[in-house]
Design a protein around this motif. Structure first.
Motif, mmCIF file in Angstrom:
data_model
loop_
_atom_site.group_PDB
_atom_site.id
_atom_site.type_symbol
_atom_site.label_atom_id
_atom_site.label_comp_id
_atom_site.label_asym_id
_atom_site.label_seq_id
_atom_site.Cartn_x
_atom_site.Cartn_y
_atom_site.Cartn_z
ATOM 1 N N ILE A 1 0.819 -1.212 0.000
ATOM 2 C CA ILE A 1 0.000 0.000 0.000
ATOM 3 C C ILE A 1 0.853 1.263 0.000
ATOM 4 C CG2 ILE A 1 -2.034 -1.057 1.022
ATOM 5 C CD1 ILE A 1 -1.157 -0.096 3.741
ATOM 6 N N SER A 2 2.125 1.169 0.438
ATOM 7 C CA SER A 2 2.992 2.344 0.381
ATOM 8 C C SER A 2 4.441 1.902 0.482
ATOM 9 C CB SER A 2 2.667 3.329 1.512
ATOM 10 O OG SER A 2 3.028 2.799 2.764
ATOM 11 N N ARG A 3 5.329 2.791 0.003
ATOM 12 C CA ARG A 3 6.766 2.535 0.113
ATOM 13 C C ARG A 3 7.500 3.853 0.255
ATOM 14 N NH1 ARG A 3 9.355 -0.483 -4.304
ATOM 15 N NH2 ARG A 3 11.235 0.547 -3.531
ATOM 16 N N ARG A 4 8.601 3.796 0.999
ATOM 17 C CA ARG A 4 9.485 4.948 1.122
ATOM 18 C C ARG A 4 10.900 4.484 0.809
ATOM 19 N NH1 ARG A 4 8.522 7.282 6.937
ATOM 20 N NH2 ARG A 4 7.905 5.122 7.366
ATOM 21 N N ASP A 5 11.572 5.220 -0.063
ATOM 22 C CA ASP A 5 12.881 4.791 -0.539
ATOM 23 C C ASP A 5 14.003 5.612 0.068
ATOM 24 O OD1 ASP A 5 12.312 2.686 -2.689
ATOM 25 O OD2 ASP A 5 10.915 4.293 -3.215
ATOM 26 N N TYR A 6 15.106 4.934 0.354
ATOM 27 C CA TYR A 6 16.283 5.547 0.964
ATOM 28 C C TYR A 6 17.531 4.932 0.333
ATOM 29 C CZ TYR A 6 12.988 6.719 4.778
ATOM 30 O OH TYR A 6 11.933 7.173 5.517
ATOM 31 N N GLY A 7 18.662 5.543 0.634
ATOM 32 C CA GLY A 7 19.952 4.919 0.393
ATOM 33 C C GLY A 7 20.534 4.976 -0.996
ATOM 34 N N HIS A 8 19.859 5.572 -1.976
ATOM 35 C CA HIS A 8 20.410 5.570 -3.333
ATOM 36 C C HIS A 8 21.700 6.385 -3.406
ATOM 37 C CE1 HIS A 8 17.205 3.401 -5.385
ATOM 38 N NE2 HIS A 8 16.329 4.050 -4.606
ATOM 39 N N ASP A 9 21.793 7.463 -2.622
ATOM 40 C CA ASP A 9 22.988 8.313 -2.678
ATOM 41 C C ASP A 9 24.228 7.626 -2.118
ATOM 42 O OD1 ASP A 9 21.393 10.233 -3.778
ATOM 43 O OD2 ASP A 9 21.099 11.346 -1.907
ATOM 44 N N VAL A 10 24.021 6.603 -1.301
ATOM 45 C CA VAL A 10 25.169 5.889 -0.718
ATOM 46 C C VAL A 10 25.269 4.471 -1.278
ATOM 47 C CG1 VAL A 10 25.289 7.244 1.394
ATOM 48 C CG2 VAL A 10 23.734 5.287 1.268
ATOM 49 N N GLN A 11 24.653 4.270 -2.450
ATOM 50 C CA GLN A 11 24.687 2.987 -3.154
ATOM 51 C C GLN A 11 24.194 1.825 -2.284
ATOM 52 O OE1 GLN A 11 27.797 5.045 -3.269
ATOM 53 N NE2 GLN A 11 26.495 6.006 -4.842
ATOM 54 N N ALA A 12 23.156 2.082 -1.521
ATOM 55 C CA ALA A 12 22.549 1.032 -0.700
ATOM 56 C C ALA A 12 21.035 1.197 -0.756
ATOM 57 C CB ALA A 12 23.040 1.108 0.741
ATOM 58 N N PRO A 13 20.412 0.913 -1.910
ATOM 59 C CA PRO A 13 18.961 1.104 -2.050
ATOM 60 C C PRO A 13 18.184 0.351 -0.966
ATOM 61 C CG PRO A 13 19.969 0.596 -4.159
ATOM 62 C CD PRO A 13 21.009 0.349 -3.134
ATOM 63 N N THR A 14 17.381 1.097 -0.232
ATOM 64 C CA THR A 14 16.635 0.532 0.895
ATOM 65 C C THR A 14 15.215 1.074 0.848
ATOM 66 O OG1 THR A 14 18.669 0.496 2.210
ATOM 67 C CG2 THR A 14 16.600 0.264 3.418
ATOM 68 N N ALA A 15 14.249 0.261 1.266
ATOM 69 C CA ALA A 15 12.852 0.695 1.239
ATOM 70 C C ALA A 15 12.126 0.234 2.486
ATOM 71 C CB ALA A 15 12.150 0.148 0.001
ATOM 72 N N ILE A 16 11.251 1.108 2.991
ATOM 73 C CA ILE A 16 10.294 0.724 4.023
ATOM 74 C C ILE A 16 9.001 0.384 3.297
ATOM 75 C CG2 ILE A 16 8.999 1.456 6.051
ATOM 76 C CD1 ILE A 16 11.237 3.372 6.725
ATOM 77 N N LEU A 17 8.607 -0.873 3.368
ATOM 78 C CA LEU A 17 7.439 -1.360 2.630
ATOM 79 C C LEU A 17 6.312 -1.645 3.604
ATOM 80 C CD1 LEU A 17 9.228 -3.894 0.249
ATOM 81 C CD2 LEU A 17 8.717 -1.479 -0.169
ATOM 82 N N ARG A 18 5.151 -1.104 3.302
ATOM 83 C CA ARG A 18 3.977 -1.324 4.145
ATOM 84 C C ARG A 18 2.905 -2.040 3.329
ATOM 85 N NH1 ARG A 18 1.618 3.427 7.886
ATOM 86 N NH2 ARG A 18 3.696 3.045 8.806
ATOM 87 N N PHE A 19 2.444 -3.187 3.872
ATOM 88 C CA PHE A 19 1.433 -4.006 3.196
ATOM 89 C C PHE A 19 0.131 -3.975 3.988
ATOM 90 C CE2 PHE A 19 5.557 -5.733 2.117
ATOM 91 C CZ PHE A 19 5.477 -6.000 0.762
ATOM 92 N N ALA A 20 -0.972 -4.140 3.277
ATOM 93 C CA ALA A 20 -2.272 -4.255 3.938
ATOM 94 C C ALA A 20 -2.381 -5.629 4.585
ATOM 95 C CB ALA A 20 -3.399 -4.056 2.926
ATOM 96 N N LEU A 21 -3.106 -5.685 5.701
ATOM 97 C CA LEU A 21 -3.352 -6.984 6.334
ATOM 98 C C LEU A 21 -4.243 -7.834 5.438
ATOM 99 C CD1 LEU A 21 -4.055 -6.013 10.054
ATOM 100 C CD2 LEU A 21 -2.121 -7.335 9.197
ATOM 101 N N PRO A 22 -3.914 -9.097 5.269
ATOM 102 C CA PRO A 22 -4.779 -9.955 4.451
ATOM 103 C C PRO A 22 -6.057 -10.308 5.200
ATOM 104 C CG PRO A 22 -3.026 -11.256 5.412
ATOM 105 C CD PRO A 22 -2.743 -9.823 5.772
ATOM 106 N N ARG A 23 -7.075 -10.689 4.458
ATOM 107 C CA ARG A 23 -8.315 -11.119 5.093
ATOM 108 C C ARG A 23 -8.106 -12.482 5.749
ATOM 109 N NH1 ARG A 23 -13.391 -9.552 1.098
ATOM 110 N NH2 ARG A 23 -13.059 -7.282 1.132
#
Length: 735
Positions: free
Chosen positions: A493-515
């Motif tokens: 449902i959303s993502r936030r990206d970090y780390g590209h400037d230091v050659q370490a692509p990182t993401a905070i990934l948020r998923f919806a709860l499944p039924r």
């Protein structure tokens, strides 16, 4: 054998045992209620005083009874009409109806005989026998799980259902042992299998022939306190040959109605005294607090039934069925399996099938069932062991090393140990290595050198199988196909990206709860129950091999969140770091109770670097009680990979985070997270003195540096990282 002895009575008699427990728990309330409601006699009051007062109020009294609760009931005839009442001993007058409580009577008949006659009593006796078997076998299984009787109260880990089941068992097992054993005694007594009654005194052959002696003048009545009275029966009016019959805790006898003399007396037999004690212990009559306590333990039975059924179903789902499993005493090859999540059992099934096709008689069992006496025909042992956490025994291997250590002599049959793990974790196959080392130290002959399988590799397993075949002189090909774990579909449902400037692509990934279906909600399966620090397994498309990530959220947060860094050549991390909102992944939950923040006010020192911030952020987010939390977070550059920066600032302002110290490894003045610890040494020492718990998450090199720094910091206190680990105050989740 022990597990089967515990499992099948529980499954087959679950409804009956539950009915016994619930009805018994309901009945346990009545003795206490009766004790509270019934007027009690004064401690010094004699039976003579009581009988005089009752006869004055009810001249036609025929019998007086005192219940173990102290309730006194009188029965009389008044003008040919029978009457009865609960008596106030202070006046002798009736104060309440003596009619039995209809609900209590119905529950008693249900509890004793299912509202039937002797056939119902036999059925309920079978239920009591099943409960006794469950209690005895459960006692032994709990001791096995925690590593021996001396560790009876040791902390538990593993799935919630298993922990609840064992905690309830530890609290209730003694009560259930007592309840079931006394129930069987009472049933045997009912059917006449026990000589519970002694011979009554002989009827008096000669009486005075007189009547009307004052009750107060009768020595035995005057000397007997009301608290010792069971029953007093009056002689038939106008019959000078009849006598008083007195029953007390000291025996039964006859009194002359004209002189008060004791005409005969018989003390209770040993069997009678035992039966009275058994009756008191089982019903709570005469010991209402004990009855309430036993009733409370009985209420654990339904909960243990539900959790036990859940454990059984989960075990069937997580463990493949092994066909043609030979009897333990007839098997040539014994496969012992140490597994936490069930994957090692899949390899065991493949090995079992291959050896069986080769003409071997093979028996597979959990390592916790290791007992050389059961495997009398064994010619070889094959141990397949996973590792839990930081080198601990997996669930099905608890107690194995203790059993091995207690053996006076190791089996004559040789052993081969194969470890399963993930090389990305520092404790790779640590438990399996300890098993192999213990076997060698004990002098157990090795069939093969110790080997390992990394990340459930079918190729490495097949290579080990060929070596085993050569040792056995047979052609052995192990074609293992990893079983894809049961998963749920998560939608990003959303993502936030970090780390590209230091050659370490990182993401905070948020998923919806499944039924979730109703069964999952009731049993806590799937995504019904999880918290920060647990693990989520992501199964990449086209691969059955999951990749585990630490959760940065709990069920109460309403979403599933992880922090992922892209690794070169990493199939799963590459897919996740390119996943867009609306995309889906297949995932499952794996409990990780060893890395949970306990729900108390104990201070926490959280230490992490890079993606290790994930579960630590989850702990802070869940800190609604505002316990003191100190976070030390290492990053490469604050403008590039300061993960959760905005949230941390908000949590600090709201009191969920007391102290934040960061370490930046790139820039003009680089420092690592262990440097930040040294700089804040006074704060750490103060928190440790207050009982703080240390939780470390991140790469293994970072964790090693942190442990060294913490040991230096704690040296003045006579502590170290290792000492805190042994006390359960220092835990790691490293990769």
């Amino acid at each position: 054998m022990l597990r089967a002895l515990h499992r099948w009575p529980g499954l087959l008699a679950l409804a009956l045992v539950t009915l016994l427990a619930v009805s018994g728990a309901a009945l346990s309330v009545f003795p206490a209620a009766e004790r509270i409601a019934a007027p009690q006699a004064e401690e010094a009051m004699s039976v003579a005083d009581l009988a005089t007062r009752i006869r004055s109020a009810h001249p036609g009294v025929e019998q007086i009874r005192r219940a173990p609760s102290g309730r006194i009931t009188a029965y009389w005839f008044d003008g040919g009409t029978p009457g009865s009442a609960v008596i106030d001993p202070a006046t002798g007058a009736g104060v309440a109806s003596a009619d039995p409580n209809p609900l209590q009577r119905w529950l008693t008949n249900l509890h004793r005989s299912l509202l039937l006659d002797d056939a119902g009593r036999i059925v309920m006796a079978a239920g009591a026998a099943a409960m006794l078997v469950l209690a005895v076998s459960g006692l032994a299984l709990v001791a096995r799980r925690v590593g021996g009787w001396r560790r009876w109260l040791a902390p538990l880990r593993g799935p919630l259902a298993g922990r609840v089941h064992v905690e309830l068992a530890r609290a209730a097992v003694l009560g259930l042992l007592l309840t079931s054993a006394t129930a069987l005694w009472m049933t045997a007594s009912t059917f006449g299998f026990l000589p519970d009654e002694g011979p009554p005194p002989e009827l008096p052959s000669a009486v005075s022939g007189r009547v009307g002696a004052p009750l107060a003048s009768m020595p035995r009545l005057a000397a007997t306190p009301v608290s010792n009275l069971h029953e007093l029966s009056f002689p038939y009016p106008d019959d000078a040959t009849d006598v008083f019959t007195l029953k007390t805790g000291d025996g039964v006898g006859y009194l002359d109605q004209g002189t008060g003399a004791t005409l005969g007396w018989a003390e209770p037999s040993g069997w009678e005294r035992i039966s009275e004690t058994v009756y008191m212990l089982h019903t709570g009559q005469g010991a209402p607090l004990l009855g309430l306590l036993l009733g409370l333990t009985a209420l654990g039975v339904p909960a243990m039934g539900v959790t036990g059924l859940s454990i059984w179903l989960a075990g069937r789902a997580g463990r493949p069925r092994i066909r043609d499993n030979a009897a333990p005493g007839r098997a040539e090859t014994i496969i012992l399996v140490g597994s936490e999540g069930g994957s090692s059992w899949g390899f065991a099934a493949t090995l079992h099938a291959a050896l069986t096709r080769a003409g071997q008689r093979v028996h597979a069992a959990p390592m916790s069932a290791f007992d050389p006496a059961r495997f009398s025909g064994a010619r070889r042992y094959l141990v397949l062991a996973a590792t839990y956490g930081d080198g601990d025994a997996p669930a099905s291997a608890k107690g194995f090393l203790d059993r091995l250590d207690r053996l006076s002599a190791v089996p004559a049959a040789p052993v081969a140990v194969l470890g399963f793990g993930d090389r990305s974790f520092p404790a790779f196959c640590a438990y399996a290595k300890s098993v192999a080392a213990a076997a060698e130290t004990k002098g157990w002959r090795l069939l093969l050198p110790f080997e390992t399988v990394d990340r459930q590799s079918p190729q490495e397993f097949a290579r080990w199988g060929r070596a085993l075949g050569e040792a056995l002189g047979i052609a052995l090909e192990l074609d293992h196909q990893p079983v894809r774990p049961a998963t749920s579909t998560l939608t990003l449902i959303s993502r936030r990206d970090y780390g590209h400037d230091v050659q370490a692509p990182t993401a905070i990934l948020r998923f919806a709860l499944p039924r979730l279906c109703l069964w999952q909600r009731l049993t806590g399966q799937g995504f019904a129950r999880f918290e920060a620090g647990d693990l989520i397994g992501i199964v990449p498309e086209g691969s059955p091999m999951p990749r585990l990530y630490s959760l940065a959220s709990g069920r109460r947060d309403g979403f599933v969140e992880i922090v992922v860094r892209k690794h070169v050549g990493g199939l799963c991390s590459s897919a996740l770091t390119t996943l867009e909102p609306g995309g889906t992944v297949a995932a499952f939950i794996r409990r990780n109770p060893g890395f949970h923040a306990a729900r108390d006010r104990t201070p926490l020192i959280l230490i992490g670097a890079g993606t290790g911030i994930g579960p630590l952020a989850g702990f802070i987010r869940a800190n609604a009680s505002r316990r003191p939390i100190h976070l030390f977070f290492g990053m490469r550059h604050p403008d590039s990979d300061f993960l959760y920066r905005e949230e941390l600032e908000g949590w600090a302002a709201g009191g969920r985070l007391r102290h934040l110290s960061t370490a930046v490894s790139r820039g003009t003045r680089p420092r690592h997270v262990q440097d930040a610890l040294v700089a804040d040494q006074p704060e750490i020492v103060r928190a440790i003195r207050e009982g703080a718990r240390v939780m470390v998450c991140g790469g293994r090199q970072m964790a090693a540096g942190v442990a060294e720094a913490m040991t230096r910091i704690l040296q003045p206190l006579g502590l170290s990282a290792e000492i805190l680990k042994a006390e359960g105050r220092y835990v790691e989740d490293v990769y």
